[in-house]
Design an enzyme around this catalytic site. Structure first.
Site, short mmCIF file in Angstrom:
data_model
loop_
_atom_site.label_atom_id
_atom_site.label_comp_id
_atom_site.label_asym_id
_atom_site.label_seq_id
_atom_site.Cartn_x
_atom_site.Cartn_y
_atom_site.Cartn_z
N LYS A 23 0.84 -1.20 0.00
CA LYS A 23 0.00 0.00 0.00
C LYS A 23 0.87 1.24 0.00
O LYS A 23 1.84 1.33 0.75
CB LYS A 23 -0.92 0.01 1.22
CG LYS A 23 -2.33 -0.44 0.95
CD LYS A 23 -3.23 -0.15 2.12
CE LYS A 23 -4.69 -0.46 1.76
NZ LYS A 23 -5.60 -0.14 2.84
N GLU B 118 -21.13 -5.78 7.46
CA GLU B 118 -22.10 -5.01 8.22
C GLU B 118 -23.29 -5.85 8.67
O GLU B 118 -23.81 -5.67 9.79
CB GLU B 118 -22.58 -3.82 7.38
CG GLU B 118 -21.53 -2.75 7.15
CD GLU B 118 -20.58 -3.06 6.01
OE1 GLU B 118 -19.64 -2.27 5.77
OE2 GLU B 118 -20.78 -4.11 5.33
N ARG C 62 -26.38 -1.86 4.18
CA ARG C 62 -26.12 -3.26 3.89
C ARG C 62 -26.59 -4.18 5.01
O ARG C 62 -26.46 -5.40 4.91
CB ARG C 62 -24.62 -3.46 3.65
CG ARG C 62 -24.02 -2.40 2.76
CD ARG C 62 -22.56 -2.60 2.50
NE ARG C 62 -22.35 -3.64 1.51
CZ ARG C 62 -21.16 -3.99 1.03
NH1 ARG C 62 -20.08 -3.42 1.50
NH2 ARG C 62 -21.06 -4.94 0.13
#
Length: 625
Positions: A284, A370, A398
């Site tokens: 990253k 979620e 969600r």
């Protein structure tokens, strides 16, 4: 000196470049991303980490005939730069500029509006099945991160893809582990060999011959070979076994910043007649020191100094709403050890980090899941705990089913702390928290609070934790008005508002942060000699019917909210007035029945007529002024 990047206006141009030139292009793209995002902000670390993957894929496929999907557009900046958007890139995430996420309606190379995690594999599976029904030779490639792959929807898709056995390529961008060098070139070679069609055909033909021509002995040999092969794979590549058992061929890890290696492995995968997962290991923030050192901060950042990576945003004048929630939650949790917190991979974003550090046994980060977060909250509540589920409003969408069936149906004591409610600004339509009030107002047993400042947020949280049954409190992104936090939070009476400004000619009933815009609107109207009342409604559900009836006595009622008008709080007020038989003039202000683009929130509010001037204009028109 001219850049290669300046000559790339479509991805087919990449096929003309050597691997060395592609590596030079990768560096130019990184420099462009850093230069632009240092001014606009953006998702820096993830996009820097995926540059070589994007170049490798686009150099091998024929986009837009072949389809390249992103799971969350955080990684897609290099894709934008080579698909004709170089000149637009300086407007990234700006008002009426280039969206920070793929947008199919604006560019043919964008496949789907990837803003929420874990959905790309389902979309890819659908595209592959559509291709099969057409009898096409279209290639389907989906790029998904290791965190997104842990999402439930991704696992559902993997299960179906393995069962369907339709050809597609999944690139797993793994930026959490290092490449196992002891596997080395041999494993790379074996992995590439395993995904080729000739290998698979020869293997299957040999297996059929041994089983059908050599009788029981042949079958025993095949069984022994399978057992030995699985044991070897378990030993050499244990992380691949889950995918293999689902029916998806998985390659050994490949260096995600080595273009020749990427092209070689992905090229073999594209030739396969079965689904293949290409395991790519990246770093990253690759190529930019500050982002490599602190990828979490550079996941999504505002403008920054290129040399140091330091934020250019000035010190906040007041607490943000998230910081106010952090302070209020810490205080409540210290007084009641039955309080727990749940996050879906957003411990930092939702302000739970201090609590997680001080009470690690009571803070649960379930990853990008979620639905599971809310389902687990119901179990904690059934077990006598007081769970607070801290989510961004847009991601709470969600978990609506779990909120209804697992929580509200049984009237369980679960608190939903919905951060980033309303318009969030630069991230645009996939991240605006537009729908939470409309979605939750219709759920039985649900109570909804919309605090207007940091003190009200503290009172709202205290109240939510004391009430029986589920309670949602929704609050926006960014700085709060600057009200002092209370020493001791107070219990709010359900369905009871507070008047913040008196007035006799009209009433503005405002929800959440819109109270502050309503107060400014009333001040503008007072300069015209108009007397306008402002009420902080506090509760979206239950509504304060007494305050609504009192507002109707003025003859003009305007409601204002930062959620969708359809099914929202204002419609609840209008319905209450109609049931009362009121003849007052009523106007419901809020977000329209359309998706709202990116931009600074104040500018978007002005466009939508719900800033102070817009509210004042609406009231004046109703009064005939």
């Amino acid at each position: 000196m001219a850049r290669i990047l300046d000559s790339i206006d479509s991805p087919d141009k990449l096929k003309l470049l050597t691997d060395e030139e592609l590596s030079i292009l990768a560096q130019e793209i990184r420099e462009e991303i850093i230069n632009v995002t240092s001014k606009t902000g953006g998702h820096v670390a993830s996009s820097l980490g995926a540059v070589e993957i994007i170049l490798a894929v686009h150099s091998l496929i024929d986009s837009p005939h072949d389809r390249f999907l992103f799971d969350v557009g955080h990684q897609s900046y290099a894709h934008m730069l080579i698909t004709g958007r170089l000149s637009e890139f300086p407007t990234l995430r700006q008002y009426k500029g280039l969206s920070g996420f793929p947008k199919p309606h604006s560019n043919p190379h964008d496949v789907h509006p990837s803003g929420h995690a874990s959905d790309s594999l389902s979309v890819a599976c659908g595209l592959a099945r559509a291709r099969d029904l057409r009898g096409d030779n279209q290639k389907i490639v989906a790029l998904i991160g290791d965190a997104s792959l842990a999402g439930g929807m991704a696992f559902e898709a993997l299960n179906d893809i393995g069962q369907a056995q339709t050809p597609l390529v999944i690139i797993l961008n793994d930026n959490e582990m290092s490449i196992a060098r002891n596997v080395g070139a041999m494993a790379m070679h074996l992995g590439a060999l395993r995904v080729t069609s000739n290998y698979r055909k020869n293997r299957d033909n040999m297996q059929d011959f041994m089983e059908n021509s050599l009788g029981p002995a042949g079958k025993a040999m095949v069984k022994l070979g399978k057992t030995a092969k699985e044991s070897l794979k378990q030993f050499v590549m244990p992380d691949t076994m889950l995918f293999e058992q689902l029916g998806i061929v998985c390659t050994p890890p490949v260096d995600g910043h080595d273009i020749p290696a990427l092209k070689r492995t992905i090229g073999h995968a594209l030739e396969s007649d079965v689904p293949v997962l290409v395991h790519v290991v990246t770093k990253k923030g690759a190529g930019y020191g500050p982002a490599e050192a602190d990828p979490s901060r550079f996941h999504g950042t505002g403008p920054y100094d290129i040399a140091t990576g330091a934020s250019l945003k000035g010190a906040p004048k007041a607490l943000t709403y998230t910081q106010a929630f952090t302070k209020a939650f810490e205080k409540e949790a210290q007084l009641d050890n039955s309080i727990c917190a749940i996050s879906a991979a957003m411990v930092d974003g939702t302000g739970l980090r201090p609590f997680a550090n001080s009470h690690p046994d009571r803070c649960f980060d379930v990853g990008i899941a979620e639905g599971h977060a809310v389902g687990m909250a119901s179990g904690l509540a059934l077990g006598g705990r007081k769970p607070v589920v801290a989510l961004y409003s847009t991601f709470f969408q969600r978990a609506i089913d779990q909120a209804i069936i697992n929580v509200a149906l049984e009237k369980l004591n679960v608190v939903f702390a919905l951060d980033r409610a309303g318009l969030v600004g630069d991230d645009g339509p996939t991240h605006h928290g537009m729908f939470d009030m409309a979605l939750l107002r219709c759920v039985p047993n649900m109570k909804i609070l919309a605090p207007s400042n940091e003190a009200e947020l503290a009172h709202a949280l205290h109240t939510a934790l004391k009430l029986d049954g589920p309670v949602a409190l929704r609050y926006p992104r960014g700085e709060a008005p600057g009200v002092s936090m209370p020493d001791d939070a107070l219990m709010m009476k359900p369905g009871k508002s507070r008047e913040v400004r008196g007035g006799t000619q009209a009433a503005i009933l405002a929800f959440g942060r819109m109270v502050n815009y309503a107060v400014d609107a009333a001040e503008l109207l007072s300069e015209q000699g108009l007397s306008v009342r402002v009420v902080d409604m506090r509760w979206v559900k239950p509504l304060d019917l007494e305050a609504i009836a009192a507002a109707a006595e003025t003859g003009v009622v305007v409601t204002v909210e930062d959620g969708v008008r359809i099914g929202g709080a204002g419609e609840g007020v209008a319905e209450a007035l109609a049931l009362m038989g009121s003849t007052s003039k009523v106007e419901v202000l809020g977000l329209p029945d359309s998706f709202v683009a990116q931009g600074k929130v104040d500018q978007l509010f002005a466009d939508l007529g719900i800033d102070a001037k817009g509210i004042a204009r609406t009231v004046a028109n109703l009064l005939g002024e």
